[in-house]
Design a protein around this motif. Sequence first.
Motif, mmCIF file in Angstrom:
data_model
loop_
_atom_site.group_PDB
_atom_site.id
_atom_site.type_symbol
_atom_site.label_atom_id
_atom_site.label_comp_id
_atom_site.label_asym_id
_atom_site.label_seq_id
_atom_site.Cartn_x
_atom_site.Cartn_y
_atom_site.Cartn_z
ATOM 1 N N UNK A 31 0.803 -1.210 0.000
ATOM 2 C CA UNK A 31 0.000 0.000 0.000
ATOM 3 C C UNK A 31 0.842 1.269 0.000
ATOM 4 N N UNK A 32 0.151 2.379 -0.019
ATOM 5 C CA UNK A 32 0.786 3.697 -0.019
ATOM 6 C C UNK A 32 0.603 4.316 1.357
ATOM 7 N N UNK A 33 1.688 4.832 1.926
ATOM 8 C CA UNK A 33 1.652 5.508 3.213
ATOM 9 C C UNK A 33 2.021 6.971 3.005
ATOM 10 N N UNK A 34 1.182 7.863 3.550
ATOM 11 C CA UNK A 34 1.403 9.278 3.284
ATOM 12 C C UNK A 34 0.940 10.125 4.459
ATOM 13 N N UNK A 35 1.674 11.185 4.748
ATOM 14 C CA UNK A 35 1.238 12.140 5.761
ATOM 15 C C UNK A 35 0.008 12.854 5.255
ATOM 16 N N UNK A 36 -1.088 12.762 6.015
ATOM 17 C CA UNK A 36 -2.339 13.332 5.535
ATOM 18 C C UNK A 36 -3.078 14.103 6.603
ATOM 19 N N UNK A 37 -4.326 14.357 6.315
ATOM 20 C CA UNK A 37 -5.138 15.282 7.083
ATOM 21 C C UNK A 37 -5.514 16.421 6.162
ATOM 22 N N UNK A 38 -6.675 17.001 6.389
ATOM 23 C CA UNK A 38 -7.221 17.949 5.418
ATOM 24 C C UNK A 38 -6.327 19.165 5.211
ATOM 25 N N UNK A 39 -5.764 19.711 6.291
ATOM 26 C CA UNK A 39 -4.908 20.882 6.132
ATOM 27 C C UNK A 39 -3.655 20.588 5.336
ATOM 28 N N UNK A 40 -3.084 19.394 5.518
ATOM 29 C CA UNK A 40 -1.904 19.016 4.745
ATOM 30 C C UNK A 40 -2.254 18.819 3.279
#
Length: 341
Positions: A31-40
């Motif tokens: 899978x893909x791992x990514x720093x997320x969250x709406x502001x980012x």
Amino acid sequence: MIVTVTPNPALDLTWHVDRIVPGGTHRADTGISRAGGKGLNVARVAHAQGAAVLAVATSGGATGAEFAAELASSPVPHELVPVQGATRRSVALVDEHLGDTTIVNERGVNPTTREWEALKVAVVRALDATPVPEPVEGPGSASAPSITKATKRVLVLSGSLPPGAPDGLLPALIRIGRDAGAIVIADTSGPALLAAADAGATVLKPNTAELAEATGIADPIAGACELLHRGASLVLLSRGADGMLAVTADEVVRARLAHPLAGNPTGAGDAAVAACAVLMAQGEKDPVALLRRATAWSAAAVLMPLAGEIHPSWPDLEDSLIVDSPPLTALSRPSTERTPR
């Protein structure tokens, strides 16, 4: 300069499977791992389009270390406030057969009072210390216009709050933005949406489900007007495949494509916020101009596999938009949009 604040960020994990079978066992490629969250996501889109941004978020625990490492590998300028609680995870399962995405979001861990204060200090520092940037050329499609010189500071507050977060957190962040002379855009839900309106956020961007849940008003225009009465100046209302509305004290305008796009809607709302932030940082105030760009970037996000990106064809999408002032009765049917995190 655009400063985004993500008070409840997530390490986004995405897996693609052939078909989701309830109760079944599924196999997937890595899978893909990514720093997320709406502001980012907002910061990623705005930065990719040439805007000067700084993303402020928290980070903690083992997932926070992975979150911080991934973000450090990206070109997005950021400041992470360390917290003891582990950064939450968001799991997306993409059904390749149906084209649907099933999402499971952890709720997150509430930071301590001292950690919240550190976040506020970081936001004050970001707004006070960042100079208004010079003109930059927007990357991407050759047909995309360059980003012009920013003349305003914009504070974007995006996403959920962890359970137990102080009731006064969002209003306090909005006051920080207003005291710094910044335009404040808030994209949140539940009681926080009403709190943002009461605190005088300039722009609010709910979707229809979030608006109805927060206000208790089924009619979208009446619900948007409730937010205006509370103190907001502009409500950008996402309606999924039905496009988007801009509601002010003086007008209601709708923008939509002739035919909905198939794809991943996860980051569509974040792209709309990024569009609004970028234009308002340039001094744009016209609700129709903001609506057109927000709708185009939102649609362009649907065409991308990951949130925080928009397709370079967005200028063509903007040119093809249908923009009108619809009869209010035409807006009474439920939207098809899912409520994002």
